[in-house]
Design a protein around this motif. Sequence first.
Motif, PDB file in Angstrom:
ATOM      1  N   ALA A  16       2.406   8.514  -6.696  1.00  0.00           N
ATOM      2  CA  ALA A  16       1.424   8.033  -7.661  1.00  0.00           C
ATOM      3  C   ALA A  16       0.706   9.169  -8.372  1.00  0.00           C
ATOM      4  O   ALA A  16       0.296   9.019  -9.528  1.00  0.00           O
ATOM      5  N   GLY A  17       0.551  10.304  -7.688  1.00  0.00           N
ATOM      6  CA  GLY A  17      -0.199  11.406  -8.284  1.00  0.00           C
ATOM      7  C   GLY A  17       0.600  12.279  -9.213  1.00  0.00           C
ATOM      8  O   GLY A  17       0.025  12.953 -10.079  1.00  0.00           O
ATOM      9  N   LEU A  18       1.918  12.273  -9.073  1.00  0.00           N
ATOM     10  CA  LEU A  18       2.762  13.158  -9.882  1.00  0.00           C
ATOM     11  C   LEU A  18       3.574  12.415 -10.928  1.00  0.00           C
ATOM     12  O   LEU A  18       4.359  13.032 -11.648  1.00  0.00           O
ATOM     13  N   SER A  19       3.404  11.105 -11.011  1.00  0.00           N
ATOM     14  CA  SER A  19       4.168  10.315 -11.973  1.00  0.00           C
ATOM     15  C   SER A  19       3.302   9.180 -12.493  1.00  0.00           C
ATOM     16  O   SER A  19       2.678   8.461 -11.701  1.00  0.00           O
ATOM     17  N   ARG A  20       3.264   9.017 -13.810  1.00  0.00           N
ATOM     18  CA  ARG A  20       2.502   7.911 -14.388  1.00  0.00           C
ATOM     19  C   ARG A  20       3.139   6.572 -14.036  1.00  0.00           C
ATOM     20  O   ARG A  20       2.443   5.579 -13.826  1.00  0.00           O
ATOM     21  N   THR A  21       4.456   6.549 -13.962  1.00  0.00           N
ATOM     22  CA  THR A  21       5.121   5.308 -13.564  1.00  0.00           C
ATOM     23  C   THR A  21       4.782   4.950 -12.123  1.00  0.00           C
ATOM     24  O   THR A  21       4.481   3.786 -11.800  1.00  0.00           O
ATOM     25  N   GLY A  22       4.816   5.963 -11.242  1.00  0.00           N
ATOM     26  CA  GLY A  22       4.454   5.721  -9.855  1.00  0.00           C
ATOM     27  C   GLY A  22       3.020   5.275  -9.717  1.00  0.00           C
ATOM     28  O   GLY A  22       2.703   4.388  -8.907  1.00  0.00           O
ATOM     29  N   GLU A  23       2.128   5.870 -10.509  1.00  0.00           N
ATOM     30  CA  GLU A  23       0.725   5.473 -10.448  1.00  0.00           C
ATOM     31  C   GLU A  23       0.541   4.027 -10.885  1.00  0.00           C
ATOM     32  O   GLU A  23      -0.227   3.265 -10.285  1.00  0.00           O
ATOM     33  N   ALA A  24       1.268   3.624 -11.925  1.00  0.00           N
ATOM     34  CA  ALA A  24       1.148   2.254 -12.418  1.00  0.00           C
ATOM     35  C   ALA A  24       1.649   1.250 -11.389  1.00  0.00           C
ATOM     36  O   ALA A  24       1.093   0.146 -11.265  1.00  0.00           O
ATOM     37  N   LEU A  25       2.684   1.606 -10.637  1.00  0.00           N
ATOM     38  CA  LEU A  25       3.259   0.674  -9.680  1.00  0.00           C
ATOM     39  C   LEU A  25       2.552   0.695  -8.329  1.00  0.00           C
ATOM     40  O   LEU A  25       2.520  -0.325  -7.631  1.00  0.00           O
ATOM     41  N   ILE A  26       1.990   1.847  -7.942  1.00  0.00           N
ATOM     42  CA  ILE A  26       1.504   2.018  -6.569  1.00  0.00           C
ATOM     43  C   ILE A  26      -0.003   1.911  -6.467  1.00  0.00           C
ATOM     44  O   ILE A  26      -0.530   1.234  -5.574  1.00  0.00           O
ATOM     45  N   ASP A  27      -0.728   2.560  -7.376  1.00  0.00           N
ATOM     46  CA  ASP A  27      -2.172   2.704  -7.179  1.00  0.00           C
ATOM     47  C   ASP A  27      -2.875   1.343  -7.147  1.00  0.00           C
ATOM     48  O   ASP A  27      -3.720   1.090  -6.283  1.00  0.00           O
ATOM     49  N   GLY A  28      -2.553   0.466  -8.074  1.00  0.00           N
ATOM     50  CA  GLY A  28      -3.190  -0.841  -8.079  1.00  0.00           C
ATOM     51  C   GLY A  28      -2.853  -1.655  -6.837  1.00  0.00           C
ATOM     52  O   GLY A  28      -3.706  -2.363  -6.290  1.00  0.00           O
ATOM     53  N   THR A  29      -1.602  -1.534  -6.380  1.00  0.00           N
ATOM     54  CA  THR A  29      -1.191  -2.273  -5.187  1.00  0.00           C
ATOM     55  C   THR A  29      -1.941  -1.792  -3.951  1.00  0.00           C
ATOM     56  O   THR A  29      -2.401  -2.599  -3.128  1.00  0.00           O
ATOM     57  N   VAL A  30      -2.088  -0.471  -3.804  1.00  0.00           N
ATOM     58  CA  VAL A  30      -2.799   0.065  -2.647  1.00  0.00           C
ATOM     59  C   VAL A  30      -4.270  -0.324  -2.688  1.00  0.00           C
ATOM     60  O   VAL A  30      -4.860  -0.685  -1.658  1.00  0.00           O
ATOM     61  N   ASN A  31      -4.872  -0.281  -3.855  1.00  0.00           N
ATOM     62  CA  ASN A  31      -6.281  -0.672  -3.945  1.00  0.00           C
ATOM     63  C   ASN A  31      -6.473  -2.161  -3.690  1.00  0.00           C
ATOM     64  O   ASN A  31      -7.507  -2.570  -3.147  1.00  0.00           O
ATOM     65  N   LEU A  32      -5.490  -2.974  -4.051  1.00  0.00           N
ATOM     66  CA  LEU A  32      -5.546  -4.387  -3.701  1.00  0.00           C
ATOM     67  C   LEU A  32      -5.462  -4.566  -2.190  1.00  0.00           C
ATOM     68  O   LEU A  32      -6.197  -5.383  -1.605  1.00  0.00           O
ATOM     69  N   ASN A  33      -4.584  -3.798  -1.566  1.00  0.00           N
ATOM     70  CA  ASN A  33      -4.474  -3.834  -0.106  1.00  0.00           C
ATOM     71  C   ASN A  33      -5.774  -3.383   0.545  1.00  0.00           C
ATOM     72  O   ASN A  33      -6.199  -3.933   1.570  1.00  0.00           O
ATOM     73  N   ARG A  34      -6.419  -2.374  -0.040  1.00  0.00           N
ATOM     74  CA  ARG A  34      -7.682  -1.881   0.504  1.00  0.00           C
ATOM     75  C   ARG A  34      -8.777  -2.942   0.421  1.00  0.00           C
ATOM     76  O   ARG A  34      -9.659  -3.010   1.282  1.00  0.00           O
TER      77      ARG A  34
END
Length: 290
Positions: free
Chosen positions: A119-137
């Motif tokens: 998520a930190g090194l790719s904008r695509t990864g950030e779009a797919l991962i960051d929101g999902t992890v924060n939802l899990n949090r």
Amino acid sequence: MTTSATEKTAATTTVTSAAPANAGAPVRTRRARRGLSPGRRLPAARLAGPLVLLALWAAASAAGRLDPGAIPAPWTVLRTAGRLWSDGTLPTDVATSLRRAAYGFAIGLGAGVLLALAAGLSRTGEALIDGTVNLNRAIPTLGLIPLFILWLGIGETFKVAIIAIVVYIPIYLNTHAALAGIDTRFVELAEVQGLSRYRFLREIVIPGALPGFFVGLRLGVTGSWLGLVVLEQINATSGLGYMMFQAQNYGQSDVILVGLLVYGVFGLVSDSVVRLVERRVLSWRRTLSS
């Protein structure tokens, strides 16, 4: 009259000649400059607080201020711990708890680091991962226990999975925040210097992410013990949490305190180990803690 005026003139001349050359300048008082840093680290300083609490506990027990049935004296808890250790109950439960915590922590550590890098090194990864992890949090992790029991059964697998979720979230959040906080000037400098992708990761990304990673690691270590104490009271036949649950049924507060103290020691030791590794790895930093 003439004599008095002459004497006054002579006295004025004497005072004037005796005064220093910079008599007209403002007088500056030298004061010792007070240091603003916390000062040198004290040896074993983190043990001071627990030792003070232990002393207060012992003093209150000796003075009869505490109900022995609710809060036994420290020496009573130590005798109970010795008895549980000698009959083999405590070593078995400790080994089981350590194994569960280690498996869950290892899985959570790997998942948190890999997801943070993606998520930190790719904008695509950030779009797919960051929101999902924060939802899990945002979803209480312990609230997932009924669903995971339906998916994975009531054995060891769901316990390890819940611990892994508790661990990976703080590691991901802090590592990702550290990656996002890397100064863009370092990235531009790496581009100007023509660094390869591997050297960019080794010399820019990893040093920049390590401080946040260690913060998340400390939170993850603590979280693994917090989750374990709850999970071991759900259809478990061994472990410290199971031992404490059984002691609750029989009103054995001394056994419950033994379990809590063991959890506390494990948490303090594991956190101290992480802090020691952090100081070694980040010895190049000049901070207040160092």
